[in-house]
Design an enzyme around this catalytic site. Sequence first.
Site, PDB file in Angstrom:
ATOM      1  N   ASP A 177      50.646  92.596  53.125  1.00 54.63           N
ATOM      2  CA  ASP A 177      51.937  93.017  53.669  1.00 54.63           C
ATOM      3  C   ASP A 177      51.841  94.491  54.048  1.00 54.63           C
ATOM      4  O   ASP A 177      51.492  95.326  53.223  1.00 54.63           O
ATOM      5  CB  ASP A 177      53.046  92.803  52.626  1.00 54.63           C
ATOM      6  CG  ASP A 177      54.415  93.181  53.170  1.00 54.63           C
ATOM      7  OD1 ASP A 177      54.841  92.600  54.181  1.00 54.63           O
ATOM      8  OD2 ASP A 177      55.068  94.072  52.588  1.00 54.63           O
ATOM      9  N   GLU A 193      50.203  90.265  58.945  1.00 52.53           N
ATOM     10  CA  GLU A 193      51.210  89.997  59.958  1.00 52.53           C
ATOM     11  C   GLU A 193      50.684  90.361  61.339  1.00 52.53           C
ATOM     12  O   GLU A 193      49.961  91.335  61.493  1.00 52.53           O
ATOM     13  CB  GLU A 193      52.439  90.879  59.730  1.00 52.53           C
ATOM     14  CG  GLU A 193      53.158  90.656  58.463  1.00 52.53           C
ATOM     15  CD  GLU A 193      54.004  91.878  58.164  1.00 52.53           C
ATOM     16  OE1 GLU A 193      54.922  92.141  58.940  1.00 52.53           O
ATOM     17  OE2 GLU A 193      53.705  92.562  57.185  1.00 52.53           O
ATOM     18  N   ASP A 233      57.389  93.342  48.066  1.00 55.03           N
ATOM     19  CA  ASP A 233      56.211  93.395  48.928  1.00 55.03           C
ATOM     20  C   ASP A 233      55.152  92.364  48.526  1.00 55.03           C
ATOM     21  O   ASP A 233      54.509  91.758  49.373  1.00 55.03           O
ATOM     22  CB  ASP A 233      55.601  94.797  48.906  1.00 55.03           C
ATOM     23  CG  ASP A 233      56.598  95.849  49.388  1.00 55.03           C
ATOM     24  OD1 ASP A 233      57.444  95.506  50.231  1.00 55.03           O
ATOM     25  OD2 ASP A 233      56.522  96.993  48.909  1.00 55.03           O
TER      26      ASP A 233
END
Length: 245
Positions: free
Chosen positions: A38, A122, A203
């Site tokens: 993350d 991501e 997170d």
Amino acid sequence: MPSSVTVIGEPDGRYYASFVVQREPEPLPACDREVGVDLGLTSLVVTSDGEVVANPRFYRAAQRRLRRAQRVLSCRQKGSANRAKARQRVAVVHRKVRDARLDHAHKTALRLVRDNQAVYAEDLTVSGLMRTRLAKSVADASWSQLLRCIAEKAARYGRTFAKVGRFEPTSQMCSACGVKDGPKPLGVRQWTCAACGTVHDRDVNAARNILALGRRERLNACGTGVRPPLEVAAGAEAGTRRSAA
Ligand SMILES: [Zn+2]
């Protein structure tokens, strides 16, 4: 042997020789660990294992120095020797920030790639973070650089790196039971899932969701059609939105 050499004169007064070198892949022995990553603002990344990689410590101080140097530059008279000196000073601070950030990115990427068979992160181009004003900030540059480093090293060491489209709100979904627990303002660092009672670090939970999404997309890509039963619904939704995008 380098196939080409380019000499670049930088505004900080240094000259660099840039080589293009073809490197043979050096596959590492396979391992069975995988990790979700993350990307963060307060810390550079948080992993699904709960590891926190801080932003390099020099960073804030260097930015202060950069701002100061830029202020000095802006009030020097045009064409003056002092202005030239101030401009070089700005360039030097820029270089130091850039070099230190790149070094940090390489080290972080190497560790992630070496310790894991697959790294999932991501996709910044679809990430919700890109749509905020923060996208223009230094954080964005650091993230892209880190992802590039991970991709390079994964290719070199025979590991998998995959970007996961952030169609699912990874910070809202419980990584333990899959329930969507609703929006969490950025200030909420920890929350308890109303459905299963798991206490989450914001997170780490997001990183775990990224890991699960990455695994699922990878399995689908392999054509096995195997999906963890809990996540079938989420997968179908992600698929629809992806084709629409
Ligand atoms: Zn839950």
